[in-house]
Design a protein around this motif. Structure first.
Motif, PDB file in Angstrom:
ATOM      1  N   UNK A   1      66.089  44.605  16.354  1.00  0.00           N
ATOM      2  CA  UNK A   1      67.495  45.004  16.413  1.00  0.00           C
ATOM      3  C   UNK A   1      68.173  44.617  15.104  1.00  0.00           C
ATOM      4  N   UNK A   2      68.924  45.557  14.532  1.00  0.00           N
ATOM      5  CA  UNK A   2      69.730  45.278  13.345  1.00  0.00           C
ATOM      6  C   UNK A   2      71.197  45.332  13.738  1.00  0.00           C
ATOM      7  N   UNK A   3      71.925  44.249  13.504  1.00  0.00           N
ATOM      8  CA  UNK A   3      73.372  44.266  13.669  1.00  0.00           C
ATOM      9  C   UNK A   3      73.952  44.632  12.306  1.00  0.00           C
ATOM     10  N   UNK A   4      74.507  45.830  12.219  1.00  0.00           N
ATOM     11  CA  UNK A   4      74.844  46.452  10.932  1.00  0.00           C
ATOM     12  C   UNK A   4      76.352  46.637  10.763  1.00  0.00           C
ATOM     13  N   UNK A   5      76.892  45.989   9.742  1.00  0.00           N
ATOM     14  CA  UNK A   5      78.276  46.242   9.366  1.00  0.00           C
ATOM     15  C   UNK A   5      78.344  47.605   8.683  1.00  0.00           C
TER      16      UNK A   5
ATOM     17  N   UNK B   1      76.121  51.510   2.061  1.00  0.00           N
ATOM     18  CA  UNK B   1      76.867  51.016   3.214  1.00  0.00           C
ATOM     19  C   UNK B   1      76.046  51.122   4.494  1.00  0.00           C
ATOM     20  N   UNK B   2      76.632  50.645   5.578  1.00  0.00           N
ATOM     21  CA  UNK B   2      75.904  50.611   6.836  1.00  0.00           C
ATOM     22  C   UNK B   2      75.583  51.974   7.390  1.00  0.00           C
ATOM     23  N   UNK B   3      76.437  52.962   7.126  1.00  0.00           N
ATOM     24  CA  UNK B   3      76.191  54.317   7.605  1.00  0.00           C
ATOM     25  C   UNK B   3      74.954  54.908   6.931  1.00  0.00           C
ATOM     26  N   UNK B   4      74.886  54.780   5.615  1.00  0.00           N
ATOM     27  CA  UNK B   4      73.722  55.290   4.877  1.00  0.00           C
ATOM     28  C   UNK B   4      72.459  54.547   5.301  1.00  0.00           C
ATOM     29  N   UNK B   5      72.572  53.241   5.493  1.00  0.00           N
ATOM     30  CA  UNK B   5      71.411  52.454   5.902  1.00  0.00           C
ATOM     31  C   UNK B   5      70.926  52.860   7.283  1.00  0.00           C
TER      32      UNK B   5
END
Length: 225
Positions: free
Chosen positions: A51-55, A62-66
Protein backbone atom coordinates in the motif's frame (compact mmCIF):
# COMPACT_ATOMS: atom_id res chain seq x y z
CA UNK A 1 1.25 -11.44 6.80
CA UNK A 2 2.71 -7.99 7.38
CA UNK A 3 1.25 -5.18 5.26
CA UNK A 4 4.14 -3.26 3.72
CA UNK A 5 3.35 0.47 3.62
CA UNK A 6 5.15 3.19 1.68
CA UNK A 7 4.69 6.84 2.69
CA UNK A 8 4.88 9.51 -0.04
CA UNK A 9 4.62 13.10 1.14
CA UNK A 10 6.93 16.09 0.74
CA UNK A 11 6.46 17.07 4.40
CA UNK A 12 8.90 15.14 6.57
CA UNK A 13 6.94 15.90 9.74
CA UNK A 14 3.80 14.28 8.34
CA UNK A 15 5.74 11.25 7.15
CA UNK A 16 7.20 10.85 10.62
CA UNK A 17 3.78 11.05 12.23
CA UNK A 18 2.33 8.47 9.82
CA UNK A 19 5.34 6.20 10.37
CA UNK A 20 4.87 6.21 14.14
CA UNK A 21 1.17 5.41 13.73
CA UNK A 22 1.59 2.64 11.17
CA UNK A 23 4.46 0.95 12.97
CA UNK A 24 2.51 0.96 16.23
CA UNK A 25 -0.03 -1.38 14.60
CA UNK A 26 0.66 -5.13 14.66
CA UNK A 27 0.88 -6.59 11.18
CA UNK A 28 1.99 -3.37 9.50
CA UNK A 29 5.43 -1.99 8.64
CA UNK A 30 6.68 1.13 6.88
CA UNK A 31 9.11 -0.03 4.21
CA UNK A 32 10.06 3.38 2.87
CA UNK A 33 9.45 7.11 2.66
CA UNK A 34 9.37 9.27 -0.48
CA UNK A 35 9.32 13.04 -0.81
CA UNK A 36 8.16 13.08 -4.44
CA UNK A 37 6.26 10.90 -6.89
CA UNK A 38 9.23 9.57 -8.84
CA UNK A 39 10.85 8.34 -5.65
CA UNK A 40 7.54 6.78 -4.58
CA UNK A 41 7.32 4.74 -7.80
CA UNK A 42 10.91 3.59 -7.48
CA UNK A 43 10.57 2.61 -3.83
CA UNK A 44 7.22 0.88 -4.41
CA UNK A 45 9.04 -1.52 -6.70
CA UNK A 46 12.30 -1.81 -4.76
CA UNK A 47 10.63 -2.34 -1.37
CA UNK A 48 7.73 -4.49 -2.63
CA UNK A 49 5.13 -2.21 -1.06
CA UNK A 50 1.56 -3.42 -0.65
CA UNK A 51 0.00 0.00 0.00
CA UNK A 52 1.26 3.48 -0.90
CA UNK A 53 -0.15 6.45 0.99
CA UNK A 54 0.32 9.12 -1.67
CA UNK A 55 0.10 12.88 -1.27
CA UNK A 56 -1.10 14.62 -4.44
CA UNK A 57 0.75 17.91 -4.24
CA UNK A 58 4.47 17.20 -4.28
CA UNK A 59 7.34 18.91 -6.13
CA UNK A 60 8.64 17.35 -9.32
CA UNK A 61 6.58 14.29 -10.12
CA UNK A 62 3.33 14.81 -8.23
CA UNK A 63 1.14 12.15 -6.70
CA UNK A 64 -1.26 12.05 -9.65
CA UNK A 65 1.51 11.30 -12.15
CA UNK A 66 3.02 8.76 -9.77
CA UNK A 67 -0.32 7.01 -9.37
CA UNK A 68 -0.65 6.77 -13.15
CA UNK A 69 2.86 5.30 -13.36
CA UNK A 70 2.10 2.69 -10.73
CA UNK A 71 -1.21 1.81 -12.36
CA UNK A 72 0.45 1.37 -15.76
CA UNK A 73 3.34 -0.80 -14.53
CA UNK A 74 2.56 -4.55 -14.67
CA UNK A 75 5.23 -5.16 -12.06
CA UNK A 76 3.24 -3.02 -9.62
CA UNK A 77 -0.16 -4.57 -10.33
CA UNK A 78 -0.56 -5.64 -6.71
CA UNK A 79 0.25 -2.22 -5.26
CA UNK A 80 -2.69 -0.24 -3.89
CA UNK A 81 -2.51 3.55 -3.78
CA UNK A 82 -4.40 5.60 -1.22
CA UNK A 83 -4.53 9.31 -1.97
CA UNK A 84 -3.79 11.61 0.96
CA UNK A 85 -5.54 14.97 0.75
CA UNK A 86 -5.61 18.00 3.04
CA UNK A 87 -9.11 18.91 1.93
CA UNK A 88 -12.26 16.84 1.69
CA UNK A 89 -12.74 18.11 -1.85
CA UNK A 90 -9.69 18.01 -4.08
CA UNK A 91 -9.77 18.61 -7.83
CA UNK A 92 -7.25 15.87 -8.44
CA UNK A 93 -8.85 13.06 -6.45
CA UNK A 94 -11.15 11.84 -9.23
CA UNK A 95 -8.28 11.88 -11.71
CA UNK A 96 -6.24 9.82 -9.26
CA UNK A 97 -9.07 7.30 -8.97
CA UNK A 98 -9.25 7.08 -12.75
CA UNK A 99 -5.50 6.52 -12.78
CA UNK A 100 -5.80 3.54 -10.47
CA UNK A 101 -5.93 4.83 -6.90
CA UNK A 102 -8.01 2.77 -4.50
CA UNK A 103 -9.60 5.76 -2.80
CA UNK A 104 -8.73 8.73 -0.66
CA UNK A 105 -8.03 9.72 2.92
CA UNK A 106 -8.11 13.11 4.59
CA UNK A 107 -4.88 13.93 6.37
CA UNK A 108 -7.02 14.80 9.37
CA UNK A 109 -8.54 11.32 9.57
CA UNK A 110 -8.65 9.61 12.94
CA UNK A 111 -5.77 7.15 13.52
CA UNK A 112 -8.09 4.15 13.56
CA UNK A 113 -9.63 5.27 10.25
CA UNK A 114 -6.21 5.44 8.63
CA UNK A 115 -5.20 2.00 9.88
CA UNK A 116 -8.52 0.46 8.86
CA UNK A 117 -8.17 2.03 5.41
CA UNK A 118 -4.71 0.53 4.94
CA UNK A 119 -6.10 -2.92 5.73
CA UNK A 120 -9.00 -2.40 3.32
CA UNK A 121 -6.65 -1.30 0.56
CA UNK A 122 -4.38 -4.30 1.14
CA UNK A 123 -7.48 -6.51 0.76
CA UNK A 124 -8.36 -4.85 -2.55
CA UNK A 125 -11.27 -2.80 -1.23
CA UNK A 126 -11.86 0.93 -1.58
CA UNK A 127 -10.21 3.18 0.97
CA UNK A 128 -12.75 4.31 3.52
CA UNK A 129 -16.43 3.73 2.92
CA UNK A 130 -17.87 3.26 -0.58
CA UNK A 131 -20.28 6.09 0.29
CA UNK A 132 -17.43 8.52 0.97
CA UNK A 133 -15.68 7.72 -2.29
CA UNK A 134 -18.95 7.83 -4.22
CA UNK A 135 -19.88 11.17 -2.72
CA UNK A 136 -16.66 12.83 -3.82
CA UNK A 137 -16.85 11.43 -7.34
CA UNK A 138 -20.49 12.42 -7.69
CA UNK A 139 -19.74 15.96 -6.59
CA UNK A 140 -17.00 16.46 -9.16
CA UNK A 141 -18.87 14.83 -12.00
CA UNK A 142 -21.89 16.98 -11.19
CA UNK A 143 -19.69 20.09 -11.32
CA UNK A 144 -18.33 18.95 -14.69
CA UNK A 145 -21.71 19.70 -16.24
CA UNK A 146 -23.86 17.56 -18.50
CA UNK A 147 -21.21 16.04 -20.73
CA UNK A 148 -22.28 13.05 -22.79
CA UNK A 149 -21.48 9.62 -21.32
CA UNK A 150 -18.17 8.08 -22.35
CA UNK A 151 -19.11 5.83 -25.31
CA UNK A 152 -16.21 3.45 -24.62
CA UNK A 153 -17.29 2.99 -21.02
CA UNK A 154 -20.91 2.63 -22.13
CA UNK A 155 -20.07 -0.09 -24.66
CA UNK A 156 -18.12 -2.07 -22.08
CA UNK A 157 -21.22 -2.28 -19.90
CA UNK A 158 -22.67 -4.64 -22.52
CA UNK A 159 -20.36 -7.34 -21.15
CA UNK A 160 -22.18 -7.29 -17.82
CA UNK A 161 -25.08 -9.55 -16.98
CA UNK A 162 -28.29 -7.96 -15.81
CA UNK A 163 -27.51 -8.82 -12.20
CA UNK A 164 -23.95 -7.50 -12.44
CA UNK A 165 -25.27 -4.22 -13.84
CA UNK A 166 -27.80 -4.05 -11.02
CA UNK A 167 -25.08 -4.62 -8.44
CA UNK A 168 -22.90 -1.96 -10.10
CA UNK A 169 -25.69 0.60 -9.69
CA UNK A 170 -25.87 -0.23 -5.99
CA UNK A 171 -22.09 0.02 -5.60
CA UNK A 172 -22.19 3.47 -7.23
CA UNK A 173 -24.93 4.35 -4.78
CA UNK A 174 -22.46 3.90 -1.94
CA UNK A 175 -23.87 0.66 -0.53
CA UNK A 176 -21.70 -1.99 1.09
CA UNK A 177 -21.88 -5.64 0.05
CA UNK A 178 -24.03 -6.43 3.08
CA UNK A 179 -26.43 -3.61 2.27
CA UNK A 180 -26.65 -4.67 -1.38
CA UNK A 181 -27.28 -8.26 -0.32
CA UNK A 182 -30.15 -7.18 1.89
CA UNK A 183 -31.67 -5.00 -0.82
CA UNK A 184 -31.41 -7.67 -3.53
CA UNK A 185 -32.23 -10.54 -1.16
CA UNK A 186 -29.07 -12.52 -1.91
CA UNK A 187 -26.04 -13.46 0.18
CA UNK A 188 -23.10 -11.07 0.68
CA UNK A 189 -20.86 -13.70 -0.92
CA UNK A 190 -23.02 -13.62 -4.05
CA UNK A 191 -22.74 -9.84 -4.16
CA UNK A 192 -18.97 -10.04 -3.77
CA UNK A 193 -18.84 -12.50 -6.68
CA UNK A 194 -20.84 -10.13 -8.90
CA UNK A 195 -18.62 -7.19 -7.89
CA UNK A 196 -15.46 -9.15 -8.68
CA UNK A 197 -16.81 -10.24 -12.05
CA UNK A 198 -17.83 -6.69 -12.90
CA UNK A 199 -14.35 -5.46 -12.02
CA UNK A 200 -12.77 -8.12 -14.25
CA UNK A 201 -15.03 -7.35 -17.21
CA UNK A 202 -14.65 -3.59 -16.92
CA UNK A 203 -10.92 -3.58 -16.20
CA UNK A 204 -11.36 -1.95 -12.80
CA UNK A 205 -8.68 -2.51 -10.20
CA UNK A 206 -11.08 -2.10 -7.30
CA UNK A 207 -14.43 -0.85 -6.10
CA UNK A 208 -13.49 2.83 -6.33
CA UNK A 209 -12.87 2.54 -10.06
CA UNK A 210 -16.20 0.76 -10.49
CA UNK A 211 -17.89 3.86 -9.12
CA UNK A 212 -16.04 6.09 -11.59
CA UNK A 213 -17.06 3.82 -14.48
CA UNK A 214 -20.69 3.81 -13.39
CA UNK A 215 -20.81 7.60 -13.51
CA UNK A 216 -18.68 8.12 -16.63
CA UNK A 217 -20.72 5.61 -18.62
CA UNK A 218 -23.96 7.34 -17.68
CA UNK A 219 -25.29 4.22 -15.92
CA UNK A 220 -25.70 6.39 -12.84
CA UNK A 221 -26.29 10.11 -12.91
CA UNK A 222 -24.77 12.35 -10.22
CA UNK A 223 -27.10 14.35 -8.05
CA UNK A 224 -26.51 18.04 -8.44
CA UNK A 225 -27.95 19.32 -5.17
Amino acid sequence: MTIRVLLADDQALLRSAFRVLVESEPGMAVVGEASDGAEAVRLAKERAADVVLMDIRMPGTDGLAATRMIGADPDLAGVRVGILTTFEVDDYVVEALRAGASGFLGKGSEPEELLAAIRLAADGEALLSPAATKGLIARFLAQAGTAAPDPVRLARLDALTGREREVLVQVAGGLSNDEIAERLEVSPLTVKTHVNRAMAKLGARDRAQLVVIAYESGLVRPRTE
